[in-house]
Design an enzyme around this catalytic site. Structure first.
Site: not given
Length: 216
Positions: A50-52, A92
């Site tokens: 997940s990009e977070n 990320s």
């Protein structure tokens, strides 16, 4: 025209999940793609990103078990599998931009016949003001797959000769998974991988408005 049934959102997510290979590192975009996590085949290891700043996400938590300190990029509660990790947003994005993701699955407003992606703006007032991480995912992942309904609410195809919305990435989409068919974007044009039962090839071409060849 023969009667046919559209894939439900869960059926579509299951169809995408069946093509994800063992050992893949995968980012699931905001919206429909998040459902893919709930349908990954048993017996294989898929590492969800997940990009977070999460690696090793699991399926959605059971009702009542949500932890809102543990969320994906779409602010939905998620679970973390054994061995999962948290890290800085910048790390990320380094994973995304550095080619470390095997697959990203994104939603879209339009996909062109040659694989251009438009998924962040329709130009309407009040919509998302910038492309965000979708651009990094679309060009950074080794394969970009799109998951969407084939037609708009007005009945127009979202697969188009040329995108009319602002682009997220150019010639980046390899596959398009829809409620009516799965297609590959290739140098030789769009190729049909599968169609829902009851929908004829000629009718699919009519709905999309483009010539479609058969996937080898």
């Amino acid at each position: 025209m023969s009667p046919y049934t559209r894939r439900s959102k869960d059926e579509l997510a299951r169809r995408v999940a069946q093509d994800i290979f063992d050992g893949a590192y995968v980012n699931l975009g905001i919206g429909q793609p998040t459902l893919v996590a709930n349908h990954l085949p048993a017996g294989i290891e898929v590492v969800l990103h997940s990009e977070n700043g999460i690696l090793g996400m699991g399926p959605a938590p059971a009702t009542g078990q949500e932890d809102y300190d543990l969320i994906n990029a779409g602010k939905q509660p998620v679970t973390l599998l054994p061995g999962g990790a948290y890290f800085h947003h910048a790390d990320s994005f380094a994973m995304m931009r550095g080619g470390h993701l095997d697959i990203c699955v994104l939603g879209a407003f339009q996909v062109s016949a040659n694989g251009d992606l438009a998924n962040w703006s329709t130009g309407e007032a009040g919509t998302i003001p910038a492309v965000g991480g979708a651009m990094d995912l679309a060009v950074g992942a080794k394969q970009t797959w799109v998951m969407m309904d084939l037609l708009t609410k007005q009945g127009a195809s979202k697969i188009v000769p040329t995108c009319t919305y602002p682009l997220t990435g150019i010639s980046c989409v390899k596959r398009v998974y829809t409620d009516l068919a799965t297609l590959a974007c290739t140098p030789n044009g769009l190729q049909v991988i599968d169609i829902v039962p009851g929908l004829e090839h000629a009718e699919l071409e009519r709905l999309i408005g483009l010539a479609l060849s058969r996937f080898p």
